[in-house]
Design an enzyme around this catalytic site. Structure first.
Site, mmCIF file in Angstrom:
data_model
loop_
_atom_site.group_PDB
_atom_site.id
_atom_site.type_symbol
_atom_site.label_atom_id
_atom_site.label_comp_id
_atom_site.label_asym_id
_atom_site.label_seq_id
_atom_site.Cartn_x
_atom_site.Cartn_y
_atom_site.Cartn_z
ATOM 1 C CG ASP A 1 -0.602 -26.979 53.918
ATOM 2 O OD1 ASP A 1 -0.452 -28.192 54.099
ATOM 3 O OD2 ASP A 1 0.322 -26.145 54.034
ATOM 4 C CG HIS B 1 0.116 -24.901 57.707
ATOM 5 N ND1 HIS B 1 0.034 -24.913 59.086
ATOM 6 C CD2 HIS B 1 0.632 -26.106 57.353
ATOM 7 C CE1 HIS B 1 0.476 -26.072 59.544
ATOM 8 N NE2 HIS B 1 0.846 -26.817 58.519
ATOM 9 C CD GLU C 1 2.795 -28.895 51.582
ATOM 10 O OE1 GLU C 1 1.932 -29.271 52.405
ATOM 11 O OE2 GLU C 1 3.350 -27.768 51.645
ATOM 12 C CG HIS D 1 6.855 -27.845 53.354
ATOM 13 N ND1 HIS D 1 6.859 -27.180 54.561
ATOM 14 C CD2 HIS D 1 5.839 -28.739 53.420
ATOM 15 C CE1 HIS D 1 5.907 -27.655 55.324
ATOM 16 N NE2 HIS D 1 5.263 -28.601 54.656
ATOM 17 C CD GLU E 1 -1.054 -31.605 55.240
ATOM 18 O OE1 GLU E 1 -1.452 -31.813 56.409
ATOM 19 O OE2 GLU E 1 0.084 -31.172 54.971
#
Length: 242
Positions: free
Chosen positions: A42, A55, A40, A13, A123
């Site tokens: 962002d 993020h 992962e 993450h 994301e």
């Protein structure tokens, strides 16, 4: 005889964010070295239209920068220090100081060079001042690089797309298969997001009931709040299985 399921895939993450500053080159290099099955990230859009890894909508928490990320060009963002706040030394093998802030293009290059299959969960952060322009920019970049929106494959990288924003997910479903698009949910917004998707599914190019959409959730905050409880239930179930 009890069957043994396949081991779960482990995604890092924001990269190996426990070891190095989140979403930096060092964090992703470390994740690959750790053997993570995937990572992962962002994404936001810089003021000059680059997809960058960050993020928060604001710069202050994980850097010495100030203000909204969307108000800065990529060149300006490169001049911000994203490493010192963590208080750890970044080895030369994990990139120079000026290489720590990454674009999505650069992360794809890093993953493709890993020499093995790697997953990438992207994301889209909302609300975004660019609205659906964030999703359009992401899809354009991936398609330019040869991404298959039906399978999520881009060479050795398996790319999936996700957001807590139901409008963003619906927009993605107009051009990508449900199998590679995930609606993120949390304790407060899960039902609302499912309802929003249910009303929009018929307008996508690949109509699909909302209940069939792969859900990547609940959110990390909800998981952290309940992980001890869940682990206890799992252990109890295993103890009672013949």
């Amino acid at each position: 005889m009890r069957s043994h399921p396949s081991p779960p895939l482990v995604y890092a993450h924001r990269g190996s964010s426990a070891s190095f500053p989140e979403l930096t080159r060092a964090a992703f290099v470390e994740a690959l070295a750790d053997g993570a099955d995937g990572v992962e990230c962002d994404v936001h859009l810089s003021s000059d239209g680059h997809l960058v890894l960050h993020h928060d909508a604001q710069l202050g928490r994980t850097s010495d920068g100030l203000g909204a990320l969307a108000d800065h060009t990529l060149a300006q963002l490169r001049n911000v220090d994203y490493s010192s706040w963590k208080g750890v030394a970044v080895p030369d093998t994990h990139g120079a100081a000026g290489e720590q802030f990454m674009t999505l293009d650069e992360l794809l290059d890093l993953l493709l060079a890993a020499g093995r299959p790697v997953g990438l969960a992207v994301e889209m952060k909302h609300p975004s001042p660019r609205g659906r322009g964030l999703e359009d920019a992401l899809l354009a970049l991936l398609e330019r690089r040869g991404w298959d929106p039906r399978t999520g494959r881009l060479g050795t990288v398996l790319v999936s797309l996700m957001s807590f924003d139901a409008d963003a997910v619906s927009h993605l479903l107009e051009r990508a298969a449900p199998a590679v698009v995930c609606q993120l949910v949390d304790e407060n917004s899960g039902e609302r997001e499912r309802e929003n998707l249910s009303g929009r599914a018929a307008s996508t190019s690949s109509p699909v009931p909302a209940a069939q959409l792969p859900l990547a959730g609940p959110g990390i905050g909800f998981v952290r709040a309940h992980i001890t409880e869940w682990a206890s239930v799992i252990r109890t179930s295993e103890d009672q299985t013949p």
